[in-house]
Design a protein around this motif. Structure first.
Motif, PDB file in Angstrom:
ATOM      1  N   VAL A  90       0.840  -1.199   0.000  1.00 59.04           N
ATOM      2  CA  VAL A  90       0.000   0.000   0.000  1.00 59.04           C
ATOM      3  C   VAL A  90       0.876   1.249   0.000  1.00 59.04           C
ATOM      4  O   VAL A  90       1.893   1.316   0.697  1.00 59.04           O
ATOM      5  N   PHE A  91       0.454   2.252  -0.793  1.00 57.18           N
ATOM      6  CA  PHE A  91       1.001   3.603  -0.691  1.00 57.18           C
ATOM      7  C   PHE A  91      -0.158   4.524  -0.305  1.00 57.18           C
ATOM      8  O   PHE A  91      -1.207   4.518  -0.956  1.00 57.18           O
ATOM      9  N   PHE A  92       0.013   5.329   0.739  1.00 55.25           N
ATOM     10  CA  PHE A  92      -1.043   6.230   1.184  1.00 55.25           C
ATOM     11  C   PHE A  92      -0.861   7.629   0.597  1.00 55.25           C
ATOM     12  O   PHE A  92       0.222   8.211   0.662  1.00 55.25           O
ATOM     13  N   ALA A  93      -1.955   8.137   0.035  1.00 56.14           N
ATOM     14  CA  ALA A  93      -2.019   9.492  -0.510  1.00 56.14           C
ATOM     15  C   ALA A  93      -3.095  10.259   0.257  1.00 56.14           C
ATOM     16  O   ALA A  93      -3.524   9.832   1.334  1.00 56.14           O
ATOM     17  N   ASN A  94      -3.533  11.392  -0.306  1.00 55.37           N
ATOM     18  CA  ASN A  94      -4.512  12.244   0.379  1.00 55.37           C
ATOM     19  C   ASN A  94      -5.890  12.252  -0.271  1.00 55.37           C
ATOM     20  O   ASN A  94      -6.821  12.811   0.304  1.00 55.37           O
ATOM     21  N   SER A  95      -6.018  11.667  -1.458  1.00 54.15           N
ATOM     22  CA  SER A  95      -7.278  11.760  -2.192  1.00 54.15           C
ATOM     23  C   SER A  95      -7.318  10.688  -3.268  1.00 54.15           C
ATOM     24  O   SER A  95      -6.309  10.028  -3.561  1.00 54.15           O
ATOM     25  N   GLY A  96      -8.481  10.569  -3.904  1.00 51.37           N
ATOM     26  CA  GLY A  96      -8.609   9.626  -5.004  1.00 51.37           C
ATOM     27  C   GLY A  96      -7.807  10.017  -6.217  1.00 51.37           C
ATOM     28  O   GLY A  96      -7.183   9.174  -6.869  1.00 51.37           O
ATOM     29  N   ALA A  97      -7.794  11.311  -6.539  1.00 52.37           N
ATOM     30  CA  ALA A  97      -7.010  11.769  -7.687  1.00 52.37           C
ATOM     31  C   ALA A  97      -5.530  11.479  -7.474  1.00 52.37           C
ATOM     32  O   ALA A  97      -4.835  11.016  -8.384  1.00 52.37           O
ATOM     33  N   GLU A  98      -5.031  11.739  -6.265  1.00 56.28           N
ATOM     34  CA  GLU A  98      -3.634  11.442  -5.970  1.00 56.28           C
ATOM     35  C   GLU A  98      -3.352   9.942  -6.065  1.00 56.28           C
ATOM     36  O   GLU A  98      -2.283   9.533  -6.534  1.00 56.28           O
ATOM     37  N   ALA A  99      -4.291   9.133  -5.596  1.00 59.65           N
ATOM     38  CA  ALA A  99      -4.105   7.684  -5.669  1.00 59.65           C
ATOM     39  C   ALA A  99      -4.034   7.221  -7.120  1.00 59.65           C
ATOM     40  O   ALA A  99      -3.175   6.415  -7.494  1.00 59.65           O
ATOM     41  N   ASN A 100      -4.918   7.747  -7.963  1.00 55.76           N
ATOM     42  CA  ASN A 100      -4.885   7.369  -9.375  1.00 55.76           C
ATOM     43  C   ASN A 100      -3.626   7.876 -10.063  1.00 55.76           C
ATOM     44  O   ASN A 100      -3.052   7.188 -10.915  1.00 55.76           O
ATOM     45  N   GLU A 101      -3.191   9.078  -9.712  1.00 52.94           N
ATOM     46  CA  GLU A 101      -1.952   9.616 -10.271  1.00 52.94           C
ATOM     47  C   GLU A 101      -0.774   8.700  -9.928  1.00 52.94           C
ATOM     48  O   GLU A 101       0.067   8.379 -10.771  1.00 52.94           O
ATOM     49  N   LEU A 239     -12.702   5.479   2.715  1.00 55.25           N
ATOM     50  CA  LEU A 239     -11.609   4.903   3.501  1.00 55.25           C
ATOM     51  C   LEU A 239     -11.402   5.623   4.832  1.00 55.25           C
ATOM     52  O   LEU A 239     -11.059   4.990   5.831  1.00 55.25           O
ATOM     53  N   GLY A 240     -11.614   6.933   4.857  1.00 54.49           N
ATOM     54  CA  GLY A 240     -11.340   7.699   6.072  1.00 54.49           C
ATOM     55  C   GLY A 240     -12.556   8.302   6.732  1.00 54.49           C
ATOM     56  O   GLY A 240     -12.417   9.105   7.653  1.00 54.49           O
ATOM     57  N   SER A 241     -13.754   7.954   6.262  1.00 59.53           N
ATOM     58  CA  SER A 241     -15.002   8.465   6.861  1.00 59.53           C
ATOM     59  C   SER A 241     -15.042   9.990   6.943  1.00 59.53           C
ATOM     60  O   SER A 241     -15.644  10.566   7.848  1.00 59.53           O
ATOM     61  N   GLY A 242     -14.400  10.656   6.002  1.00 68.17           N
ATOM     62  CA  GLY A 242     -14.427  12.114   5.961  1.00 68.17           C
ATOM     63  C   GLY A 242     -13.082  12.757   6.202  1.00 68.17           C
ATOM     64  O   GLY A 242     -12.902  13.937   5.899  1.00 68.17           O
ATOM     65  N   LEU A 243     -12.138  12.021   6.756  1.00 64.83           N
ATOM     66  CA  LEU A 243     -10.766  12.516   6.854  1.00 64.83           C
ATOM     67  C   LEU A 243     -10.076  12.242   5.516  1.00 64.83           C
ATOM     68  O   LEU A 243     -10.262  11.168   4.937  1.00 64.83           O
ATOM     69  N   PRO A 244      -9.270  13.191   4.993  1.00 64.56           N
ATOM     70  CA  PRO A 244      -8.715  13.034   3.643  1.00 64.56           C
ATOM     71  C   PRO A 244      -7.631  11.971   3.575  1.00 64.56           C
ATOM     72  O   PRO A 244      -6.566  12.118   4.184  1.00 64.56           O
ATOM     73  N   ILE A 245      -7.896  10.919   2.805  1.00 66.30           N
ATOM     74  CA  ILE A 245      -6.932   9.841   2.622  1.00 66.30           C
ATOM     75  C   ILE A 245      -7.252   9.098   1.339  1.00 66.30           C
ATOM     76  O   ILE A 245      -8.411   8.935   0.966  1.00 66.30           O
ATOM     77  N   GLY A 246      -6.211   8.687   0.639  1.00 66.10           N
ATOM     78  CA  GLY A 246      -6.331   7.840  -0.538  1.00 66.10           C
ATOM     79  C   GLY A 246      -5.279   6.762  -0.448  1.00 66.10           C
ATOM     80  O   GLY A 246      -4.354   6.841   0.360  1.00 66.10           O
ATOM     81  N   ALA A 247      -5.396   5.742  -1.296  1.00 64.87           N
ATOM     82  CA  ALA A 247      -4.430   4.649  -1.228  1.00 64.87           C
ATOM     83  C   ALA A 247      -4.305   3.952  -2.569  1.00 64.87           C
ATOM     84  O   ALA A 247      -5.288   3.815  -3.309  1.00 64.87           O
ATOM     85  N   VAL A 248      -3.091   3.509  -2.862  1.00 59.70           N
ATOM     86  CA  VAL A 248      -2.809   2.587  -3.959  1.00 59.70           C
ATOM     87  C   VAL A 248      -2.480   1.244  -3.319  1.00 59.70           C
ATOM     88  O   VAL A 248      -1.656   1.177  -2.409  1.00 59.70           O
TER      89      VAL A 248
END
Length: 386
Positions: A90-101, A239-248
């Motif tokens: 897993v790599f943790f990002a801050n959002s869905g766009a960041e995860a896709n990037e 994933l974060g119930s409203g806290l900003p997080i994304g993941a690959v």
């Protein structure tokens, strides 16, 4: 009064004062039934006490230290996520766009190829990479030339796909349910063909689970309904119930492509967001909650078919679990505005679809309340148009 915010959002007339469960209370005291879940984010409803407790406990420890430090809660979150997806890293990002990037970067680096295939009416984000892979022109208009080697094909059309994929293709990117594009569900045949063709060509299969993941369809991830295994998935929103997080999330074979210095994020895997993610997954990735989500998704779908599909102007009901769409012939923004005046908040999906994304904790009584408002609103608007 002049706003100092860029006008990037067409905002509604409701300003929230508080929210709990499925309800939002506005500053004027009016209560609304929220069937948006913050655009598929608050999968456990607003202000769930288990998430609140986890975040509060972490707030008292530390808020941020950077990814130069080992953090046991990151490891715990990564294991929960990887185990639920049947993947490894897993790599943790801050959002869905960041995860896709990040997923696009990972695929190109791991394969040493640049061609990416995605599908019309898809949505993957608004950064340049995620925007380039998105199959909707309205997202790209005005921003100049897109990144090269991104190919967009018709969704659910096997022949067009097989003509395009080759040994120069780094990755195929898709949503099992196209959320922003109109709640379009992939067929099993389409997904199976893509999986096999990717294996045959050494191409990575990336599934965007940003809106469909974290229990939304009754399984941890939507691809798990179809007996396929991607190389990479992306997650965010719920994933974060409203806290900003994304993941690959990816396979172990991709480890060398994302070694030290290859990618990074200052705030990715922030301790507060990680605490929320761990608490969220502990709640959602259980047999009981996923079973209840499946049952409530079926109940909502059945009520839509029984009651709403019979109304003039309703063309289709579709989706999976608790991501459902009502396709109508009328003016979607007008319908959504009318619904809000009656206390029900819903979203659009594409040009002609009303999107339903209630929390996974929705009750039959709340479903029935929403169905009643939908029925009266759609009937009245249809009658007025005749």
């Amino acid at each position: 009064m002049m706003s100092h915010l860029f006008p990037t959002y067409s905002r509604w007339e409701i300003e929230p004062a508080s929210a709990k469960g499925t309800k939002i209370t506005a500053v004027d005291g009016k209560e609304y039934l929220d069937f948006t879940s913050g655009i598929g984010v608050c999968n456990l409803g607003h202000c769930h006490p288990h998430i609140e407790q986890a975040v509060t406990e972490q707030l008292k420890k530390f808020w941020h230290v950077s990814n130069l430090f080992p953090q046991s809660m990151q490891e715990k979150a990564a294991k929960l996520l990887a185990d639920a997806a049947g993947l490894d890293l897993v790599f943790f990002a801050n959002s869905g766009a960041e995860a896709n990037e990040a997923a696009l970067k990972l695929a190109r680096k791991a394969t040493n190829r640049s061609k990416i295939i995605s599908f019309n009416n898809s949505f993957h984000g608004r950064t340049f990479g995620s925007m380039a892979v998105t199959g909707q022109d309205k997202i790209k208009n005005g921003f100049g030339p897109m990144l090269e080697t991104f190919i967009h094909l018709p969704f659910n059309q096997v022949e067009a796909f097989l003509k395009e994929i080759d040994q120069n293709t780094a990755a195929v990117v898709l949503e099992v349910v196209q959320g922003e594009g109109g709640i379009n569900v992939a067929t099993s045949e389409f997904l199976k063909v893509i999986e096999k063709a990717c294996k045959d060509n050494g191409t990575l299969l990336i599934i965007d689970e940003i809106q469909t993941g974290i229990g939304r369809t009754g399984k941890p991830f939507a691809f798990q309904h179809f007996d396929i295994k991607p190389d990479i998935i992306t997650a965010a929103k719920g994933l974060g119930s409203g806290l900003p997080i994304g993941a690959v999330v990816g396979t172990a074979e991709l480890q060398d492509a994302f070694g030290p210095g290859s990618h990074g994020s200052t705030f990715g895997g922030n301790p507060i967001a990680i605490a929320a993610a761990v608490a969220t997954m502990e709640m959602i990735f259980t047999e009981q909650l996923l079973t209840e989500t499946t049952a409530m998704g079926q109940y909502l779908y059945d009520q839509l078919v029984t009651t709403i599909s019979k109304i003039d102007g309703v063309l289709d009901i579709r989706g999976m679990g608790l991501i459902l769409g009502i396709e109508i012939s009328g003016n979607v923004p007008e319908v959504l505005s009318s619904l809000r005046t009656k206390g029900l908040i819903l979203l659009p999906a594409g040009e002609k679809v009303i999107r339903l994304l209630p929390p996974l904790t929705i009750t039959e009584a709340e479903v029935n309340q929403a169905i009643g408002i939908l029925e009266s609103t759609l009937t009245n608007i249809t009658s007025a148009a005749l």
